[in-house]
Design a protein around this motif. Structure first.
Motif, short mmCIF file in Angstrom:
data_model
loop_
_atom_site.label_atom_id
_atom_site.label_comp_id
_atom_site.label_asym_id
_atom_site.label_seq_id
_atom_site.Cartn_x
_atom_site.Cartn_y
_atom_site.Cartn_z
N PHE A 151 -13.52 -44.35 69.61
CA PHE A 151 -13.86 -44.85 68.28
C PHE A 151 -15.27 -45.41 68.22
O PHE A 151 -15.84 -45.57 67.13
N PHE A 152 -15.88 -45.71 69.39
CA PHE A 152 -17.30 -46.11 69.40
C PHE A 152 -18.20 -44.89 69.19
O PHE A 152 -19.40 -45.05 68.95
N ALA A 153 -17.63 -43.70 69.33
CA ALA A 153 -18.39 -42.45 69.26
C ALA A 153 -19.49 -42.40 70.32
O ALA A 153 -20.68 -42.30 70.00
N PRO A 154 -19.13 -42.47 71.63
CA PRO A 154 -20.14 -42.36 72.68
C PRO A 154 -20.91 -41.05 72.63
O PRO A 154 -21.98 -40.94 73.22
N GLN A 155 -20.36 -40.06 71.93
CA GLN A 155 -21.01 -38.76 71.82
C GLN A 155 -22.08 -38.72 70.74
O GLN A 155 -22.93 -37.84 70.73
N GLY A 156 -22.04 -39.69 69.78
CA GLY A 156 -22.97 -39.55 68.66
C GLY A 156 -23.16 -40.77 67.80
O GLY A 156 -23.89 -40.72 66.81
N GLY A 157 -22.51 -41.89 68.12
CA GLY A 157 -22.45 -43.02 67.21
C GLY A 157 -23.48 -44.11 67.38
O GLY A 157 -23.41 -45.14 66.71
N LEU A 158 -24.45 -43.91 68.26
CA LEU A 158 -25.47 -44.95 68.48
C LEU A 158 -26.46 -44.98 67.32
O LEU A 158 -26.98 -43.94 66.90
N ARG A 159 -26.71 -46.17 66.78
CA ARG A 159 -27.72 -46.36 65.74
C ARG A 159 -28.99 -46.88 66.39
O ARG A 159 -29.03 -48.02 66.89
N ILE A 160 -30.03 -46.03 66.41
CA ILE A 160 -31.34 -46.44 66.92
C ILE A 160 -32.42 -45.84 66.03
O ILE A 160 -32.14 -45.07 65.11
N SER A 161 -33.66 -46.15 66.33
CA SER A 161 -34.80 -45.72 65.52
C SER A 161 -35.70 -44.77 66.33
O SER A 161 -35.50 -44.55 67.53
N LEU A 162 -36.72 -44.27 65.66
CA LEU A 162 -37.74 -43.50 66.36
C LEU A 162 -38.39 -44.32 67.47
O LEU A 162 -38.68 -43.80 68.55
N GLU A 163 -38.58 -45.62 67.22
CA GLU A 163 -39.15 -46.48 68.26
C GLU A 163 -38.25 -46.53 69.49
O GLU A 163 -38.74 -46.47 70.62
N GLY A 164 -36.95 -46.65 69.27
CA GLY A 164 -36.02 -46.67 70.39
C GLY A 164 -35.97 -45.34 71.12
O GLY A 164 -35.91 -45.30 72.36
N MET A 165 -35.99 -44.25 70.38
CA MET A 165 -36.01 -42.92 71.00
C MET A 165 -37.24 -42.74 71.87
O MET A 165 -37.18 -42.16 72.96
N TYR A 166 -38.38 -43.25 71.40
CA TYR A 166 -39.62 -43.16 72.18
C TYR A 166 -39.47 -43.88 73.53
O TYR A 166 -39.87 -43.35 74.58
N ASN A 167 -38.89 -45.06 73.52
CA ASN A 167 -38.72 -45.80 74.78
C ASN A 167 -37.86 -45.02 75.77
O ASN A 167 -38.16 -44.97 76.96
N ALA A 168 -36.78 -44.42 75.27
CA ALA A 168 -35.90 -43.65 76.15
C ALA A 168 -36.61 -42.41 76.68
O ALA A 168 -36.49 -42.07 77.87
N LEU A 169 -37.35 -41.73 75.82
CA LEU A 169 -38.07 -40.54 76.27
C LEU A 169 -39.16 -40.89 77.28
O LEU A 169 -39.36 -40.17 78.26
N LEU A 170 -39.83 -42.01 77.07
CA LEU A 170 -40.85 -42.46 78.02
C LEU A 170 -40.23 -42.71 79.38
O LEU A 170 -40.81 -42.33 80.41
N MET A 171 -39.06 -43.32 79.41
CA MET A 171 -38.38 -43.56 80.69
C MET A 171 -38.06 -42.23 81.37
O MET A 171 -38.25 -42.09 82.60
N LEU A 172 -37.58 -41.25 80.62
CA LEU A 172 -37.28 -39.94 81.22
C LEU A 172 -38.54 -39.30 81.78
O LEU A 172 -38.53 -38.77 82.90
N MET A 173 -39.62 -39.34 81.02
CA MET A 173 -40.87 -38.73 81.47
C MET A 173 -41.43 -39.45 82.69
O MET A 173 -42.14 -38.85 83.50
N ASN A 174 -41.10 -40.74 82.82
CA ASN A 174 -41.54 -41.53 83.98
C ASN A 174 -40.52 -41.52 85.11
O ASN A 174 -40.59 -42.34 86.02
N ARG A 175 -39.57 -40.60 85.03
CA ARG A 175 -38.58 -40.40 86.10
C ARG A 175 -37.81 -41.66 86.46
O ARG A 175 -37.62 -42.01 87.62
N GLY A 176 -37.37 -42.38 85.43
CA GLY A 176 -36.51 -43.52 85.65
C GLY A 176 -37.18 -44.87 85.56
O GLY A 176 -36.51 -45.90 85.59
N SER A 177 -38.50 -44.88 85.43
CA SER A 177 -39.25 -46.13 85.36
C SER A 177 -39.58 -46.46 83.91
O SER A 177 -39.96 -45.58 83.13
N PHE A 178 -39.43 -47.74 83.55
CA PHE A 178 -39.78 -48.18 82.20
C PHE A 178 -40.57 -49.47 82.29
O PHE A 178 -40.09 -50.48 82.82
#
Length: 428
Positions: free
Chosen positions: A277-304
């Protein structure tokens, strides 16, 4: 910047009220880990008190949420509390086997890469009073005559079929292992570590966060018929400024929207029994700013921001091809999912999943699509170049010929924005 004028004009042209136009759109272009272009146009909320689409507008981000579930899984693996090859039955409190393959263990990895032999059926998010067991036993309320199991010609561990229920089970396993409620675990161990604002329950957002929450739209009438001539109709997160009660949830099943009308309290919920019911597959509410932080971590191979969020080996496991299509071993979603990792997939520029009509580029990331939202988050492996976007509504059915892409298996909205962003990414 003048060099991105063409890109900005293309994005601005997506906003409107006709055919393939959208109520709101936002995008960010990233080079060498830095945002070099951003755009927000249209509205996050329409109606009597409209709100403009902004970089910090929160949206139910759909399947980009899957990678956040994987972050939680990988954290627990790094702590030695879980493994990708573990039998999911060990954590769910009952033995779960595919009835046609009773001797084959369904592993955590199979859930994560969609080779589990499980299927969504009509309902894959169920109220907190039920256990996930109710999906899988004949006497279960949500058994659907076995619709949550694949046919016998789609074997467990071999056949790929994109399944949201897989991630509902992963969320339940995160709870069982961590002893924390899924939304609390992700908030405390993932979002905070990545400095991301948001969450899964609109009623549990802060007042400022709730004020930034956007609505998702489609052009459907009350009966569910798509109509070009009608105004945008709110489909998800249409709260009209009234914040839901704390620790309450509604179901998020796109195929049975009437379920969304009932509100459930989490007062008596037992973590580890049913996180769907939390919808782990699709229910997270975040912004473009939050998406950027996650993508930066991926591009930095786990470092943020200079700190290790995940080990590089864990990120490599997410990124690597766990399953690939051989012509027979999967449902490819209109030939857009031709290989898959863990909560992320790969796009080759010479396939029908490509994002540009001429250029051959390899990307890793994920799209999201639900309740009118389209989102995307991709980068070129081996670089820190990528892009992300959010669209908060569409006016055409997936079955409408006008929604189909012109050069790929993607939808026209995805083609339009991703090809434009790719052009911007390759400006010298």
């Amino acid at each position: 910047m003048a060099e991105f004028d063409i890109l900005e004009n293309e994005l601005r042209g997506m906003v409107g009220n006709h055919y393939t136009q959208v109520p709101g759109v936002g995008a960010v272009l990233i080079k060498d880990g830095k945002p070099v272009f951003s755009f927000c146009g249209g509205y996050a909320v329409l109606g009597a008190e409209p709100r403009h689409f902004k970089m910090d507008s929160l949206f139910r981000i759909a399947s980009i949420s899957k990678q956040f579930t994987i972050y939680a899984v990988l954290q627990l693996i790094e702590e030695g509390k879980l493994s990708l090859d573990a039998d999911i039955s060990d954590f769910l409190g009952f033995k779960l086997r595919h009835p046609e393959f009773p001797d084959t263990v369904i592993s955590v990895k199979m859930l994560a890469n969609h080779t589990s032999g499980l299927r969504d059926g009509m309902v894959y998010c169920i109220p907190p009073e039920y256990s996930v067991r109710a999906f899988f036993v004949p006497e279960g309320k949500f058994y659907e005559d076995g619709a949550h199991f694949s046919p016998v010609n789609e074997p467990v561990g071999e056949f790929f079929s994109y399944c949201n229920l897989n991630y509902g089970l992963l969320g339940t396993i995160v709870e069982a292992v961590s002893k924390e409620r899924f939304d609390h675990y992700v908030q405390n161990h993932v979002l905070k570590a990545l400095d991301i604002t948001g969450g899964y329950l609109p009623g549990n957002l802060s007042l400022n966060e709730f004020a930034s929450l956007g609505t998702l739209y489609q052009k459907k009438d009350i009966a569910g018929n798509w109509r070009d001539d009608m105004p945008w109709r709110p489909v998800m997160d249409n709260f009209r400024g009234i914040k839901p009660a704390w620790d309450t949830v509604t179901m998020q099943n796109p195929y049975v929207l009437h379920d969304d009308l009932r509100v459930y309290s989490l007062d008596n919920y037992t973590p580890g029994t049913n996180a769907t019911f939390f919808a782990p597959q699709g229910g997270l509410r975040i912004s473009l700013e939050g998406m950027y932080n996650a993508l930066l971590m991926l591009m930095n191979r786990g470092s943020f921001r200079g700190k290790e969020f995940l080990k590089e080996a864990s990120i490599n496991e997410m990124l690597r091809i766990q399953w690939s299509y051989d012509g027979h071993n999967g449902d490819t979603g209109d030939d857009t999912l031709l290989s898959y990792g863990l909560g992320l997939y790969q796009i080759r520029g010479d396939t029908s999943s490509r994002v540009h009509p001429q250029q051959d580029i390899f990307l890793i990331g994920h799209t999201g699509q639900a309740f009118g939202l389209y989102s995307g988050m991709f980068f070129a492996p081996g670089s820190r170049d990528g892009f992300l976007y959010i669209i908060n509504g569409v006016g055409l059915s997936e079955d409408d010929v006008r929604s189909k892409g012109k050069f790929s298996g993607n939808f026209i909205w995805e083609e339009t924005i991703m090809s434009a962003l790719y052009e911007g990414l390759n400006k010298k």
